[in-house]
Design a protein around this motif. Structure first.
Motif, PDB file in Angstrom:
ATOM      1  N   ALA A  22       0.398  -1.400  -0.013  1.00 52.39           N
ATOM      2  CA  ALA A  22       0.170   0.000   0.606  1.00 52.39           C
ATOM      3  C   ALA A  22       0.827   1.111   0.236  1.00 52.39           C
ATOM      4  O   ALA A  22       0.376   2.557  -0.558  1.00 52.39           O
ATOM      5  CB  ALA A  22      -1.541  -0.021   1.322  1.00 52.39           C
ATOM      6  N   LEU A  23       2.605   1.290   1.306  1.00 49.08           N
ATOM      7  CA  LEU A  23       2.761   2.187   0.636  1.00 49.08           C
ATOM      8  C   LEU A  23       3.368   2.341  -0.643  1.00 49.08           C
ATOM      9  O   LEU A  23       3.939   3.567  -0.837  1.00 49.08           O
ATOM     10  CB  LEU A  23       4.040   2.149   2.042  1.00 49.08           C
ATOM     11  CG  LEU A  23       4.880   3.417   2.628  1.00 49.08           C
ATOM     12  CD1 LEU A  23       4.546   4.363   2.959  1.00 49.08           C
ATOM     13  CD2 LEU A  23       5.989   2.985   3.006  1.00 49.08           C
ATOM     14  N   ALA A  24       4.228   1.340  -1.462  1.00 53.77           N
ATOM     15  CA  ALA A  24       4.345   1.522  -2.398  1.00 53.77           C
ATOM     16  C   ALA A  24       3.285   2.189  -3.390  1.00 53.77           C
ATOM     17  O   ALA A  24       4.019   3.084  -4.511  1.00 53.77           O
ATOM     18  CB  ALA A  24       5.255   0.401  -3.096  1.00 53.77           C
ATOM     19  N   ARG A  25       2.772   1.734  -3.223  1.00 49.30           N
ATOM     20  CA  ARG A  25       1.691   2.070  -4.284  1.00 49.30           C
ATOM     21  C   ARG A  25       0.905   3.826  -4.205  1.00 49.30           C
ATOM     22  O   ARG A  25      -0.131   4.639  -4.478  1.00 49.30           O
ATOM     23  CB  ARG A  25       0.326   1.493  -4.460  1.00 49.30           C
ATOM     24  CG  ARG A  25       0.420   0.291  -5.114  1.00 49.30           C
ATOM     25  CD  ARG A  25      -0.483  -0.780  -5.385  1.00 49.30           C
ATOM     26  NE  ARG A  25      -0.106  -1.792  -6.594  1.00 49.30           N
ATOM     27  CZ  ARG A  25       0.756  -2.960  -6.100  1.00 49.30           C
ATOM     28  NH1 ARG A  25       1.472  -3.009  -4.306  1.00 49.30           N
ATOM     29  NH2 ARG A  25       0.707  -3.531  -6.325  1.00 49.30           N
ATOM     30  N   GLY A  26       1.186   3.954  -2.335  1.00 50.55           N
ATOM     31  CA  GLY A  26       0.595   5.621  -2.230  1.00 50.55           C
ATOM     32  C   GLY A  26      -0.908   6.163  -1.541  1.00 50.55           C
ATOM     33  O   GLY A  26      -1.527   6.486  -2.315  1.00 50.55           O
ATOM     34  N   VAL A  27      -0.773   4.228  -1.323  1.00 56.68           N
ATOM     35  CA  VAL A  27      -2.666   4.633  -0.972  1.00 56.68           C
ATOM     36  C   VAL A  27      -2.654   3.963   0.680  1.00 56.68           C
ATOM     37  O   VAL A  27      -2.197   3.247   0.647  1.00 56.68           O
ATOM     38  CB  VAL A  27      -3.576   2.935  -1.816  1.00 56.68           C
ATOM     39  CG1 VAL A  27      -3.642   4.075  -3.240  1.00 56.68           C
ATOM     40  CG2 VAL A  27      -2.839   2.329  -1.633  1.00 56.68           C
ATOM     41  N   SER A  28      -4.003   3.675   0.693  1.00 60.57           N
ATOM     42  CA  SER A  28      -4.006   3.241   2.307  1.00 60.57           C
ATOM     43  C   SER A  28      -4.629   2.049   2.030  1.00 60.57           C
ATOM     44  O   SER A  28      -3.867   1.486   1.468  1.00 60.57           O
ATOM     45  CB  SER A  28      -4.986   4.074   3.386  1.00 60.57           C
ATOM     46  OG  SER A  28      -6.456   3.566   2.923  1.00 60.57           O
ATOM     47  N   VAL A  29      -4.514   1.483   3.413  1.00 60.31           N
ATOM     48  CA  VAL A  29      -4.338  -0.234   3.403  1.00 60.31           C
ATOM     49  C   VAL A  29      -6.177  -0.848   2.697  1.00 60.31           C
ATOM     50  O   VAL A  29      -5.678  -1.682   1.591  1.00 60.31           O
ATOM     51  CB  VAL A  29      -3.738  -1.473   4.446  1.00 60.31           C
ATOM     52  CG1 VAL A  29      -4.435  -2.231   5.074  1.00 60.31           C
ATOM     53  CG2 VAL A  29      -2.504  -0.798   4.733  1.00 60.31           C
ATOM     54  N   ASN A  30      -6.637  -0.147   3.453  1.00 59.61           N
ATOM     55  CA  ASN A  30      -7.498  -0.165   3.192  1.00 59.61           C
ATOM     56  C   ASN A  30      -8.139  -0.018   1.508  1.00 59.61           C
ATOM     57  O   ASN A  30      -8.662  -1.078   1.589  1.00 59.61           O
ATOM     58  CB  ASN A  30      -9.029   1.049   3.814  1.00 59.61           C
ATOM     59  CG  ASN A  30      -9.188   0.674   5.215  1.00 59.61           C
ATOM     60  OD1 ASN A  30      -8.956  -0.556   5.842  1.00 59.61           O
ATOM     61  ND2 ASN A  30      -9.168   2.059   6.172  1.00 59.61           N
ATOM     62  N   ARG A  31      -7.376   1.229   1.268  1.00 54.11           N
ATOM     63  CA  ARG A  31      -7.859   1.398  -0.206  1.00 54.11           C
ATOM     64  C   ARG A  31      -7.028  -0.190  -1.218  1.00 54.11           C
ATOM     65  O   ARG A  31      -7.577  -0.653  -2.833  1.00 54.11           O
ATOM     66  CB  ARG A  31      -7.700   2.801  -1.224  1.00 54.11           C
ATOM     67  CG  ARG A  31      -7.208   2.666  -2.818  1.00 54.11           C
ATOM     68  CD  ARG A  31      -8.589   2.947  -2.513  1.00 54.11           C
ATOM     69  NE  ARG A  31      -9.192   3.099  -4.006  1.00 54.11           N
ATOM     70  CZ  ARG A  31     -10.112   2.883  -4.558  1.00 54.11           C
ATOM     71  NH1 ARG A  31     -11.105   2.640  -3.857  1.00 54.11           N
ATOM     72  NH2 ARG A  31     -10.278   2.480  -6.113  1.00 54.11           N
TER      73      ARG A  31
END
Length: 87
Positions: A22-31
């Motif tokens: 999620a961090l690598a994609r720049g989104v929240s874990v939820n997203r």
């Protein structure tokens, strides 16, 4: 769209992998999890459509014969479809 909370238990390795991706994609874990589920659901839909297309290709000649028979005035015994016989 309204959101529903979903609690999921996973082992720590899976949780850490989800956080990192999620961090690598720049989104929240939820997203990130939401996108994974949506992608998986879309793949199932594509698989169904692909299987239906393969079925249609495999039986195209059978369908064509049935349609030709119905168009030639033969009645389908199951549905009664087709033209009535000439008097």
């Amino acid at each position: 769209m309204a959101k529903t909370q979903l609690n999921v238990r996973v082992d720590e390795g899976t949780a850490q992998a989800a956080r990192e991706r999620a961090l690598a994609r720049g989104v929240s874990v939820n997203r990130y999890i939401e996108e994974l589920v949506q992608r998986d659901a879309a793949e199932v839909g594509r698989s169904f459509v692909d299987a239906a297309a393969d079925f249609m290709k495999s039986y195209a000649s059978v369908f064509a014969e049935e349609l030709d028979a119905a168009g030639a005035g033969e009645r389908d015994p199951g549905t009664g479809a087709g033209s009535p016989p000439a008097a």
